[in-house]
Design a protein around this motif. Sequence first.
Motif, PDB file in Angstrom:
ATOM      1  N   SER A 184      55.350  -7.237  33.952  1.00 11.35           N
ATOM      2  CA  SER A 184      55.214  -6.138  32.992  1.00 11.35           C
ATOM      3  C   SER A 184      54.250  -6.558  31.881  1.00 11.35           C
ATOM      4  N   PRO A 185      52.963  -6.591  32.171  1.00  9.82           N
ATOM      5  CA  PRO A 185      51.975  -7.119  31.217  1.00  9.82           C
ATOM      6  C   PRO A 185      51.983  -6.419  29.865  1.00  9.82           C
ATOM      7  N   GLN A 186      52.320  -5.134  29.814  1.00  6.46           N
ATOM      8  CA  GLN A 186      52.258  -4.380  28.570  1.00  6.46           C
ATOM      9  C   GLN A 186      53.627  -4.201  27.907  1.00  6.46           C
ATOM     10  N   ALA A 187      54.666  -4.750  28.515  1.00  4.56           N
ATOM     11  CA  ALA A 187      56.028  -4.515  28.023  1.00  4.56           C
ATOM     12  C   ALA A 187      56.404  -5.530  26.948  1.00  4.56           C
ATOM     13  N   VAL A 188      56.651  -5.034  25.753  1.00  4.69           N
ATOM     14  CA  VAL A 188      57.098  -5.883  24.651  1.00  4.69           C
ATOM     15  C   VAL A 188      58.616  -6.041  24.752  1.00  4.69           C
TER      16      VAL A 188
ATOM     17  N   GLU B 217      46.729 -13.608  19.580  1.00  2.00           N
ATOM     18  CA  GLU B 217      47.476 -13.193  20.767  1.00  2.00           C
ATOM     19  C   GLU B 217      47.112 -11.772  21.186  1.00  2.00           C
ATOM     20  N   LEU B 218      46.800 -10.934  20.208  1.00  2.00           N
ATOM     21  CA  LEU B 218      46.392  -9.564  20.527  1.00  2.00           C
ATOM     22  C   LEU B 218      45.077  -9.567  21.314  1.00  2.00           C
ATOM     23  N   LEU B 219      44.140 -10.392  20.899  1.00  2.00           N
ATOM     24  CA  LEU B 219      42.870 -10.495  21.607  1.00  2.00           C
ATOM     25  C   LEU B 219      43.055 -11.060  23.011  1.00  2.00           C
ATOM     26  N   GLU B 220      44.078 -11.906  23.172  1.00  2.00           N
ATOM     27  CA  GLU B 220      44.346 -12.507  24.482  1.00  2.00           C
ATOM     28  C   GLU B 220      45.291 -11.647  25.318  1.00  2.00           C
ATOM     29  N   ASP B 221      45.700 -10.487  24.777  1.00  2.00           N
ATOM     30  CA  ASP B 221      46.636  -9.592  25.459  1.00  2.00           C
ATOM     31  C   ASP B 221      47.929 -10.334  25.816  1.00  2.00           C
TER      32      ASP B 221
END
Length: 268
Positions: A71-75, A139-143
């Motif tokens: 889940s790459p986008q799941a926080v 971390e945001l830039l590195e997704d």
Amino acid sequence: MEGREESESRTKLNVCVKKQKTIAIIVDTAREWWNEMRALGMSCRLQARMVKSMTEYLNAHRFLIIHRSSSPQAVLDMENYLHYRGMAGGWWPCLVAMEFGLDLHLEEEVLSHPYIRALQRSTAWHVYWVNDVASFKKELLEDNIQCNLIPVLYVKRVIETEARRSKTGIELQTVVNEATSIIREEDANWVRLVSDIRSCEMLMPTGNEQPCLRRRQDLETYMEAMGHWRSGNLYYHLASERYGICATIDGYVQAPDFRANYVVRLQN
């Protein structure tokens, strides 16, 4: 670390090590360090705590790796964030190493006391939360923000806003400010805990017998080390180029002494 004999898992590890030189270096370095700690006299009790904390650390990372890949986008939600961030940060194994390095002899009744447990958790969260705030942009830039306090708070606030059916949007800076407020509150809580520990007769016995003197001395060293740990962690994140903050003085050459405030607050 557990000293197991050859097994299927060990065989698989050996195969993996042969394929990856980097893994071989890490495993050999860890094995060398562990053997040295035991040779230097790390007690069986500390060894057991080290193995337990390292196991929890690795299991937490295993979960996060699987979570990120599936889940790459799941926080993470707040409950899972607090659990897995708390284990994956690596602070607890370092705490055991610190006790051994400082030659502290703290009994189990001391380490299991609610004040001491709260002091440990407070220090751990300070380390993690400062890192989350300082490294958020990186971390945001590195997704790679699934396990960071800021997006976890952001998603939590969005859900709460939708539940209230409010049309007011959530500003990212508002969430960042909330995260820094949480850190400041935890700082104040830590200072209160130090005061509570010093006034606790069970933890800080007032007698002049050698065991009482040794416990007071060890606990003072323990708290001072945690204070330096907190301030050193803050200094590193603010001054290191790793996170792009570089909050230094004199044209970004000489770093400010972030440790001073903690020393003053500890003494007061």
